[in-house]
Scaffold this motif. Structure first.
Motif, PDB file in Angstrom:
ATOM      1  N   LEU A 199      48.304 -18.655  14.359  1.00  0.00           N
ATOM      2  CA  LEU A 199      47.039 -18.700  15.075  1.00  0.00           C
ATOM      3  C   LEU A 199      46.219 -19.932  14.685  1.00  0.00           C
ATOM      4  O   LEU A 199      45.524 -20.525  15.521  1.00  0.00           O
ATOM      5  CB  LEU A 199      46.256 -17.410  14.769  1.00  0.00           C
ATOM      6  N   GLY A 200      46.289 -20.385  13.403  1.00  0.00           N
ATOM      7  CA  GLY A 200      45.522 -21.561  12.965  1.00  0.00           C
ATOM      8  C   GLY A 200      45.970 -22.824  13.703  1.00  0.00           C
ATOM      9  O   GLY A 200      45.149 -23.654  14.131  1.00  0.00           O
ATOM     10  N   GLU A 201      47.274 -22.974  13.807  1.00  0.00           N
ATOM     11  CA  GLU A 201      47.773 -24.151  14.523  1.00  0.00           C
ATOM     12  C   GLU A 201      47.324 -24.128  15.981  1.00  0.00           C
ATOM     13  O   GLU A 201      46.973 -25.170  16.557  1.00  0.00           O
ATOM     14  CB  GLU A 201      49.295 -24.189  14.439  1.00  0.00           C
ATOM     15  N   ILE A 202      47.325 -22.924  16.543  1.00  0.00           N
ATOM     16  CA  ILE A 202      46.903 -22.814  17.943  1.00  0.00           C
ATOM     17  C   ILE A 202      45.443 -23.202  18.098  1.00  0.00           C
ATOM     18  O   ILE A 202      45.061 -23.901  19.051  1.00  0.00           O
ATOM     19  CB  ILE A 202      47.143 -21.381  18.454  1.00  0.00           C
ATOM     20  N   VAL A 203      44.588 -22.782  17.112  1.00  0.00           N
ATOM     21  CA  VAL A 203      43.165 -23.127  17.166  1.00  0.00           C
ATOM     22  C   VAL A 203      42.972 -24.631  17.044  1.00  0.00           C
ATOM     23  O   VAL A 203      42.155 -25.235  17.765  1.00  0.00           O
ATOM     24  CB  VAL A 203      42.389 -22.375  16.062  1.00  0.00           C
ATOM     25  N   ASP A 204      43.741 -25.263  16.122  1.00  0.00           N
ATOM     26  CA  ASP A 204      43.632 -26.728  15.988  1.00  0.00           C
ATOM     27  C   ASP A 204      44.040 -27.451  17.280  1.00  0.00           C
ATOM     28  O   ASP A 204      43.376 -28.401  17.727  1.00  0.00           O
ATOM     29  CB  ASP A 204      44.502 -27.210  14.828  1.00  0.00           C
TER      30      ASP A 204
ATOM     31  N   LEU B 292      40.180 -29.675  23.562  1.00  0.00           N
ATOM     32  CA  LEU B 292      38.793 -29.693  24.024  1.00  0.00           C
ATOM     33  C   LEU B 292      38.154 -31.048  23.788  1.00  0.00           C
ATOM     34  O   LEU B 292      37.389 -31.561  24.631  1.00  0.00           O
ATOM     35  CB  LEU B 292      37.994 -28.590  23.329  1.00  0.00           C
ATOM     36  N   LEU B 293      38.453 -31.685  22.613  1.00  0.00           N
ATOM     37  CA  LEU B 293      37.912 -33.015  22.352  1.00  0.00           C
ATOM     38  C   LEU B 293      38.443 -34.041  23.364  1.00  0.00           C
ATOM     39  O   LEU B 293      37.696 -34.892  23.856  1.00  0.00           O
ATOM     40  CB  LEU B 293      38.258 -33.447  20.915  1.00  0.00           C
ATOM     41  N   ALA B 294      39.737 -33.938  23.617  1.00  0.00           N
ATOM     42  CA  ALA B 294      40.315 -34.862  24.606  1.00  0.00           C
ATOM     43  C   ALA B 294      39.695 -34.642  25.984  1.00  0.00           C
ATOM     44  O   ALA B 294      39.398 -35.602  26.724  1.00  0.00           O
ATOM     45  CB  ALA B 294      41.839 -34.677  24.666  1.00  0.00           C
TER      46      ALA B 294
ATOM     47  N   LYS C 253      36.682 -33.559  26.529  1.00  0.00           N
ATOM     48  CA  LYS C 253      35.336 -34.080  26.482  1.00  0.00           C
ATOM     49  C   LYS C 253      35.332 -35.599  26.700  1.00  0.00           C
ATOM     50  O   LYS C 253      34.496 -36.141  27.447  1.00  0.00           O
ATOM     51  CB  LYS C 253      34.689 -33.725  25.134  1.00  0.00           C
ATOM     52  N   SER C 254      36.265 -36.292  26.016  1.00  0.00           N
ATOM     53  CA  SER C 254      36.345 -37.763  26.192  1.00  0.00           C
ATOM     54  C   SER C 254      36.713 -38.111  27.641  1.00  0.00           C
ATOM     55  O   SER C 254      36.193 -39.081  28.222  1.00  0.00           O
ATOM     56  CB  SER C 254      37.373 -38.347  25.221  1.00  0.00           C
ATOM     57  N   ILE C 255      37.596 -37.308  28.231  1.00  0.00           N
ATOM     58  CA  ILE C 255      37.976 -37.568  29.640  1.00  0.00           C
ATOM     59  C   ILE C 255      36.757 -37.387  30.547  1.00  0.00           C
ATOM     60  O   ILE C 255      36.518 -38.170  31.474  1.00  0.00           O
ATOM     61  CB  ILE C 255      39.135 -36.635  30.053  1.00  0.00           C
ATOM     62  N   ILE C 256      35.948 -36.346  30.253  1.00  0.00           N
ATOM     63  CA  ILE C 256      34.749 -36.097  31.068  1.00  0.00           C
ATOM     64  C   ILE C 256      33.769 -37.254  30.928  1.00  0.00           C
ATOM     65  O   ILE C 256      33.153 -37.703  31.921  1.00  0.00           O
ATOM     66  CB  ILE C 256      34.108 -34.758  30.664  1.00  0.00           C
ATOM     67  N   GLU C 257      33.614 -37.789  29.681  1.00  0.00           N
ATOM     68  CA  GLU C 257      32.719 -38.916  29.479  1.00  0.00           C
ATOM     69  C   GLU C 257      33.195 -40.151  30.259  1.00  0.00           C
ATOM     70  O   GLU C 257      32.416 -40.851  30.908  1.00  0.00           O
ATOM     71  CB  GLU C 257      32.636 -39.254  27.982  1.00  0.00           C
ATOM     72  N   LYS C 258      34.507 -40.373  30.194  1.00  0.00           N
ATOM     73  CA  LYS C 258      35.054 -41.515  30.929  1.00  0.00           C
ATOM     74  C   LYS C 258      34.842 -41.350  32.436  1.00  0.00           C
ATOM     75  O   LYS C 258      34.529 -42.307  33.155  1.00  0.00           O
ATOM     76  CB  LYS C 258      36.542 -41.670  30.620  1.00  0.00           C
ATOM     77  N   ARG C 259      35.003 -40.118  32.887  1.00  0.00           N
ATOM     78  CA  ARG C 259      34.805 -39.866  34.326  1.00  0.00           C
ATOM     79  C   ARG C 259      33.344 -40.089  34.715  1.00  0.00           C
ATOM     80  O   ARG C 259      33.041 -40.609  35.801  1.00  0.00           O
ATOM     81  CB  ARG C 259      35.247 -38.450  34.677  1.00  0.00           C
ATOM     82  N   LYS C 260      32.404 -39.667  33.795  1.00  0.00           N
ATOM     83  CA  LYS C 260      30.998 -39.914  34.084  1.00  0.00           C
ATOM     84  C   LYS C 260      30.708 -41.405  34.171  1.00  0.00           C
ATOM     85  O   LYS C 260      29.993 -41.874  35.082  1.00  0.00           O
ATOM     86  CB  LYS C 260      30.124 -39.265  33.003  1.00  0.00           C
TER      87      LYS C 260
END
Length: 1001
Positions: free
Chosen positions: A553-558, A564-566, A568-575
């Motif tokens: 489960l820990g690996e899955i959370v990581d 999610l971070l990736a 977020k960066s994609i959303i910023e680039k799209r903005k």
């Protein structure tokens, strides 16, 4: 090219040349004048010249000359006087047509004439040979020699005129008239190939008209007059194509008409549409497209019923019956069943194309188009009331074929109806554009349809039937034809049947069992059973695997956190990308706004310029109207003067607006009124003359009858008197013949006694027979001699032709060899001249090299002497007399050397040594080659010669060299001749120079 200051001079010269028989020169003179740039202003003389020019072109059949001249004349008078060009072109076509007709009548006259000198003589050998070689009859040969060239020229005339008049708004009426005349030419003489080319030419002209829209004087198809002319031309093309039975060209003409209407977005008049659909029915009937044929008849019926107010009930019944029968002709099954995808697409495109042509839709939409079908057509017939207008037999036929189920009696009930229908038809009196209707042409196709319906109904009732019974049920065809019809129906899945010839029966199948719905029933049943099984026995749920998932489960959370971070960066680039796009859009909108503002400003400037131009045009129009008003006032005054002279009323009412056009219309109306009054007077006078003539004849009739009766009585008396005289004469002749018989009867005994002697008649016959045989032999011999002489003449002519050709070839070969020899000689001379020049240049170069060496030696010698003088300054001074003594001593030393022999060490040639040794004398002195006269000093240790002597020596050397070349008759260069003369003069004055510089002591 001849230059004329005035066109009249060219015309006069051309007339003079024509009078002396030089038509080609006259044509060239007029052609040069017409194509020259000096006479580009129209005048009446140019029109006369063009008429004469066209006459010459037609007489000599020069189509290219005529085309060039007409093109140049069109340029001249297109903007000034178009009517002059029309007159010239009409004259050109009239002359060509007249010449063609004359050639045709001349060929017919030659064909009908009896061109035989001796009726008993056989054909000449030349005629027999020509007939065997050519294989033509007399008419074909005369047509080829007389008619065909003029017909070709007439066809070329039409093509030329159409090419000159094409796509010109000022000449479109003449263009339409020329096209109509060309169509009539093709129709009259059955010229199918030329008709196809003519249609293609006119079609290309329309394509070019749409392609080049910025052309000057381009016709405006939106104008009603231009559109009507183009439509009339296409409809005339359609009519001629159908009359010549060129159905492909007729269909192309239909497409041209439809394309023209789609181009201008206007529907033609109903009268033209009637012709359009009437020709369309004929085309579809010939192509066996029964469905489109029926739809075209339906459109024709609708047009006649709607717009033809004079249509009678009988004609309406015939048209409606034709529509119903044409609809029944369509086969009740689909031909596209089992076709490939490509064939289906082609059929769909064809249906849409035909639907556009039949519906005459100017803006066709390929989507949501109602498909043309038999069922839709029959339902439309009922809704539009066509069925109610048809005759009763056609209604009954439609009801029997489409709605009744009579498998055994269908053919027997239909046959008498078809017999009555075949007798109906004829020309429509109230619809001249509709072709003649003959319902009998639909009968064979109706019989095929009835056969199909009967087979369909029988297949629903019977499973098996004997062939004889089926043949009796179908009295229209033999069973072989029925079999062909059934094969086509089975192919398209309309019925299911088989023919068993061994048993003599026909087997009918069940279409329900062989349909597509039951063909895959096992596969459908299997799929349904699988669905039911899945519903009854659902699959069992698997056990939970939460215990297995907890360690990772820990690996899955990581991984989820990184994802999610990736994200977020994609959303910023799209903005950022979106903001950049917004900025770009704003920038583009700003640039568009600036462009729009610039366009608006330009449009405003154009509008102002257009308004200025409009005001200018209005001012010009106003001035023109004022000028026309003044002209109208002048015409009005003249009309008032004429009316006062005639005592009539004023032509124009007070207060009415007076224009030039109004006055012209009033003048035309007045002329028409006067003409009508004159016609009425003439009619009244004619009636009076008729009454007077009738009265005269009524009065003269009894007088003529009385004169006739008197003539009969007189003729009867005369006849009786002449008959009596003839009887008297006959009696007198009979008495004279009896007396002659009695007189000749005394010689009968002498005739009988000489029975076995040679009769005089036989002697005469034998003598004449011998004379006839002799003359016949003489005639045959004379004919043989003539034939032999002709053979010898032909042989001599062939030999002469062969000899002349051989001599020409020999002379040609000699000329070619002579030219080749001359070329080789010239080439050799050029090479020798080049070698000679090269040698002369080489000799001159050597001479210059030698002069340079001598100058170098003199320079070294002078330097040496100068150096010796510098070394001995204490030497006593020798006066100039010493130099003179040395000069005087030089000849003496030379003479001494000549007497004593050569100096020791001096080279003497071998031939001189041998001569000296042989004679015992000393050889002659060996003079220096480069010296002449008083040359250089022989002693090499004396004082150097003076400067003039050195120049004299050089000139003497040049002179000696010149004398050397002069003795050979040639010189190395042109520059050496005068130089050598100078050297000679310098050599002769050498002693004077030396004496002047070195006087005696």
């Amino acid at each position: 090219m001849s230059n004329f200051n005035k066109p009249e001079a060219a015309l006069n010269q051309a007339e003079a040349l024509i009078n002396v028989g030089q038509k080609q020169d006259a044509l060239q003179v007029l052609h040069d004048l017409i194509t020259s740039k000096r006479h580009r202003a129209w005048q009446k003389t140019l029109e006369k010249i063009m008429f004469r020019y066209v006459d010459l072109c037609v007489d000599m059949r020069r189509g290219k000359f005529a085309k060039d001249g007409l093109i140049q004349y069109r340029i001249v008078c297109q903007q000034v006087n178009v009517s002059s060009l029309e007159e010239v072109i009409k004259h050109f076509m009239h002359l060509s047509t007249e010449k063609a007709e004359q050639a045709r009548s001349q060929a017919q006259a030659l064909e009908e004439a009896l061109d035989v000198d001796d009726l008993e003589a056989d054909k000449r050998p030349e005629d027999l040979m020509l007939s065997y070689v050519s294989g033509e009859k007399g008419k074909d040969r005369s047509d080829r020699e007389l008619v065909t060239p003029w017909f070709k020229f007439l066809w070329e005339t039409y093509r030329t005129v159409l090419e000159i008049l094409r796509n010109n708004s000022k000449l479109e009426a003449l263009y339409a008239m020329t096209a109509h005349r060309a169509f009539q030419f093709c129709k009259q003489y059955k010229r199918t190939t030329e008709f196809r080319r003519l249609c293609e030419i006119i079609r290309n002209h329309l394509v070019n008209l749409n392609k080049y829209r910025d052309q000057r004087d381009r016709p405006d198809l939106s104008a009603p007059e231009s559109l009507q002319l183009y439509l009339d031309t296409r409809f005339e093309q359609l009519k001629v194509a159908t009359e010549l039975e060129l159905w492909q060209e007729a269909f192309y003409s239909i497409e041209d008409i439809h394309g023209l209407m789609c181009m201008v977005k206007k529907t033609p008049k109903p009268s033209l549409l009637v012709v359009y659909y009437a020709k369309l029915t004929e085309i579809f009937w010939i192509s066996s497209s029964h469905l489109y044929h029926a739809y075209a008849w339906l459109k024709l019926f609708t047009l006649q019923k709607t717009y033809n107010k004079n249509l009678s009930a009988k004609d309406l019944q015939l048209i409606a019956s034709s529509v119903v029968l044409a609809a029944l002709l369509v086969v009740p099954y689909d031909h596209t069943r089992g076709a490939s995808h490509l064939e289906l697409e082609n059929e769909k495109e064809r249906n849409l194309r035909m639907a556009n042509l039949i519906g005459f839709e100017l803006e066709p939409k390929l989507d949501n188009r109602e498909v043309l079908s038999r069922s839709a057509l029959l339902s439309e017939l009922v809704t539009k009331g066509v069925m109610s207008c048809a005759i009763q037999e056609v209604k009954d036929l439609y009801h029997l074929v489409e709605h009744e189920f009579l498998p055994l009696d269908l053919a027997s009930k239909v046959q008498p109806m078809l017999t009555k229908i075949s007798k109906l038809g004829g020309k429509l009196a109230s619809a001249s554009s509709v072709p003649e209707i003959q319902l009998s042409r639909y009968v064979p196709a109706i019989e095929r349809l009835v056969t199909l319906r009967l087979l369909q109904q029988v297949s629903k009732v019977y499973q098996m039937m004997k062939i004889e019974s089926l043949s009796k049920m179908i009295p229209f065809f033999d069973f072989s034809v029925v079999e062909k019809i059934s094969v086509d129906a089975v192919k398209h899945n309309f019925i299911a049947m088989k023919v068993d010839y061994m048993k003599g029966v026909v087997l009918f199948g069940n279409m329900g069992l062989e349909s597509d719905g039951l063909r895959d029933h096992l596969a459908i049943l299997a799929e349904s059973l699988n669905k039911v099984r899945a519903m009854i026995y659902p699959p069992a749920n698997k056990a939970s695997k939460l215990g297995e998932m907890l360690p990772g489960l820990g690996e899955i959370v990581d991984k989820e956190h990184k994802r999610l971070l990736a994200r977020k960066s994609i959303i910023e680039k799209r903005k950022e990308e979106h903001e950049r796009q917004l900025i770009e859009m704003e920038r583009e909108e700003e640039s568009k706004r600036l462009k729009l503002q610039k366009i608006t400003e330009e449009a405003e400037q154009k509008r102002l310029a257009a308004e200025y131009e409009q005001r200018k045009n209005q001012r010009i129009l106003r001035e023109i109207e004022e000028r026309e008003l003044e002209e109208a006032q002048a015409m009005l005054e003249e009309a008032e003067k004429r009316s006062k002279k005639k005592g009539g009323k004023k032509p124009i009412l007070e207060g009415e607006k007076v224009t030039k056009q109004t006055l012209m219309e009033r003048a035309l109306t007045e002329q028409l009124r006067e003409r009508q009054e004159m016609e009425k007077k003439l009619q009244k006078l004619g009636k009076t003359m008729d009454y007077l003539e009738r009265a005269k004849r009524e009065e003269a009739a009894p007088l003529i009858e009385a004169a006739f009766q008197r003539r009969l009585v007189e003729e009867k008396v005369l006849h009786e008197r002449e008959q009596q005289q003839e009887i008297e004469l006959s009696r007198q002749r009979h008495d004279g013949d009896l007396q002659e018989k009695n007189r000749l009867s005394r010689m009968l005994d002498n005739k009988v006694s000489n029975h076995f002697a040679v009769r005089p008649a036989e002697r005469v016959i034998s003598r004449r027979q011998a004379e006839f045989d002799r003359r016949r032999v003489d005639r045959e011999e004379r004919i043989n001699l003539i034939i032999q002489a002709r053979k010898q003449e032909r042989e001599a002519k062939r030999k002469m032709i062969y000899f002349v050709r051989s001599e020409e070839e020999r002379l040609k070969k000699i000329r070619e060899e002579e030219e080749a020899r001359k070329q080789e000689e010239a080439e050799r001379r050029r090479k020798e001249e080049a070698e000679r020049k090269a040698k002369l240049d080489e000799i001159a170069e050597k001479q210059r090299q030698r002069e340079r060496e001598l100058e170098e030696k003199e320079r070294l010698r002078r330097e040496a002497l100068l150096g010796r003088a510098a070394d001995g300054p204490s030497r006593p001074f020798e006066p100039p007399a010493r130099a003179a003594e040395l000069v005087n001593a030089a000849p003496a030393a030379a003479a001494a050397a000549a007497t004593t022999g050569p100096a020791p060490g001096k080279y003497v040639p071998r031939h001189l040594r041998e001569k000296t040794e042989g004679t015992g004398q000393a050889p002659p002195p060996q003079t220096d080659r480069w010296a002449s006269g008083g040359g250089r000093r022989s002693d090499g240790f004396g004082q150097p010669p003076s400067e003039p002597e050195r120049w004299v020596g050089r000139r003497s050397e040049g002179a000696a060299e010149g004398d050397k070349w002069g003795s050979r008759g040639e010189r190395p260069d042109d520059r050496t001749a005068p130089t050598s003369d100078k050297w000679r003069s310098g050599s002769s004055s050498r002693s004077s120079w030396s004496s002047s510089r070195n006087p005696p002591r």
